[in-house]
Design an enzyme around this catalytic site. Structure first.
Site, PDB file in Angstrom:
ATOM      1  N   SER A 106      -1.598 101.144 -20.100  1.00 53.27           N
ATOM      2  CA  SER A 106      -1.567 102.660 -20.009  1.00 53.27           C
ATOM      3  C   SER A 106      -1.080 103.460 -20.958  1.00 53.27           C
ATOM      4  O   SER A 106      -1.956 103.527 -21.891  1.00 53.27           O
ATOM      5  CB  SER A 106      -0.644 102.736 -18.736  1.00 53.27           C
ATOM      6  OG  SER A 106      -0.784 104.016 -18.215  1.00 53.27           O
ATOM      7  N   ASP A 156      -9.675 102.305 -10.618  1.00 52.43           N
ATOM      8  CA  ASP A 156      -8.262 103.092 -11.445  1.00 52.43           C
ATOM      9  C   ASP A 156      -8.605 104.436 -11.114  1.00 52.43           C
ATOM     10  O   ASP A 156      -9.294 105.101 -11.527  1.00 52.43           O
ATOM     11  CB  ASP A 156      -8.586 102.646 -12.794  1.00 52.43           C
ATOM     12  CG  ASP A 156      -6.964 103.147 -13.479  1.00 52.43           C
ATOM     13  OD1 ASP A 156      -6.560 104.049 -13.165  1.00 52.43           O
ATOM     14  OD2 ASP A 156      -6.978 102.628 -14.705  1.00 52.43           O
ATOM     15  N   HIS A 187      -4.967 100.604 -11.419  1.00 53.62           N
ATOM     16  CA  HIS A 187      -4.367 100.813 -12.753  1.00 53.62           C
ATOM     17  C   HIS A 187      -3.237  99.884 -12.863  1.00 53.62           C
ATOM     18  O   HIS A 187      -2.974  99.369 -14.159  1.00 53.62           O
ATOM     19  CB  HIS A 187      -3.624 102.214 -12.486  1.00 53.62           C
ATOM     20  CG  HIS A 187      -3.409 102.619 -13.903  1.00 53.62           C
ATOM     21  ND1 HIS A 187      -4.396 103.195 -14.870  1.00 53.62           N
ATOM     22  CD2 HIS A 187      -1.949 103.118 -14.684  1.00 53.62           C
ATOM     23  CE1 HIS A 187      -3.487 103.324 -15.979  1.00 53.62           C
ATOM     24  NE2 HIS A 187      -2.392 103.134 -15.947  1.00 53.62           N
TER      25      HIS A 187
END
Ligand code: MLT
Length: 207
Positions: A106, A156, A187
Site C-alpha cells: 500500500s 480494491d 486491498h
C-alpha cells in the site's frame, strides 16, 4: 528498534547466504515491526531491513504526505523518496548489504514505486503489493530488466484498475522485467499474495 541511522528501523541479519536482503515498507498506520513476519515467511534466510515512515497522519506513520485519499503531496513524496534512498545507502554501509529488494504494501508499495522511478539503482527489484501510480505526470526513468512483481486486487476500493494498469505500463516501457497480476481480492493481503510472492522470490530473490 534502532534509531542510529536516519530512519528509525529494525534490522534482522541474514541467517544464511544466498538471498537478497529485503527492504520492508509498511502501509499507512504501520511501523518497522509490521512486515517482519511477512518478510521472514517470504525469504526464510534473508537480511530484513525495515524502516518506519517519517510522516505522521493523525498519528499514523506513512512514507510521505497526502492531500486526500489517493491524492499525493508530490513535493513531499519526492523529498521522502530521496531521504529513503539515502537511508538505504547508509544501511548498506552500516550492515554490509548488497542492494535490497523492496517489499512494499500500500503506502509502502507507492514509495517503492517512486524509488524505482527517482533512484532506480538503489533497489535490486521490488515486490509491490496493492501499488498505485505515485505521480500524476510520469517521470522519465529507465530500469534495466529490474525484476518487479505487482499484485493488485480486483475489488480494491482504494486503487482503481486504470491507475494500476498505467503503473504497469510505465514499468514495462522503462524496461523492467515485470510480472503483474490482478487477484480476486480487495486491498488487504491474501494467501494468494503470499503464494505468488514466494514463487516469484524463489526465482528473483537469489543473491
Ligand atoms: C497512499 O496513500 O499511499 C495510498 O492511498 C495507500 C494508503 O492508503 O496508504
Amino acid at each position: 528498534m534502532n534509531t542510529t541511522l536516519s530512519f528509525t528501523h529494525r534490522f534482522v541479519p541474514a541467517s544464511a547466504e544466498g538471498e537478497k536482503p529485503l527492504l520492508l515498507l509498511h502501509g499507512t498506520g504501520g511501523d518497522e515491526n509490521d512486515l517482519l513476519d511477512l518478510g521472514r515467511a517470504l525469504a526464510p534466510h534473508s537480511a530484513l531491513l525495515s524502516p518506519r515512515g517519517r510522516v505522521l497522519e493523525n498519528g499514523m506513520p506513512r512514507f510521505f504526505k497526502r492531500l486526500s485519499e489517493g491524492v499525493f503531496d508530490e513535493a513531499d513524496l519526492l523529498a521522502q523518496t530521496k531521504a529513503l534512498a539515502a537511508f538505504i545507502a547508509e544501511a548498506r554501509e552500516a550492515y554490509a548489504l548488497e542492494a535490497p529488494l523492496a517489499v512494499g504494501f500500500s503506502n509502502g508499495a507507492n514509495i517503492a514505486a517512486s524509488l524505482l522511478m527517482q533512484a532506480p539503482n538503489c533497489l535490486a527489484g521490488a515486490l509491490l503489493l496493492r501499488p498505485m501510480q505515485p505521480y500524476r505526470v510520469r517521470p522519465q526513468f529507465r530500469l534495466n530488466s529490474t525484476p518487479i512483481l505487482m499484485l493488485s486486487g480486483a475489488f480494491d476500493p482504494i486503487v482503481g484498475k486504470v491507475n494500476v494498469d498505467g503503473l504497469a505500463e510505465a514499468f514495462t516501457e522503462a524496461g523492467a522485467d515485470l510480472r503483474y497480476e490482478t487477484l480476486p481480492t480487495g486491498h488487504a493481503l491474501s494467501q494468494m499474495d503470499l503464494t505468488i510472492a514466494k514463487e516469484w522470490l524463489s526465482e528473483h530473490g537469489r543473491a
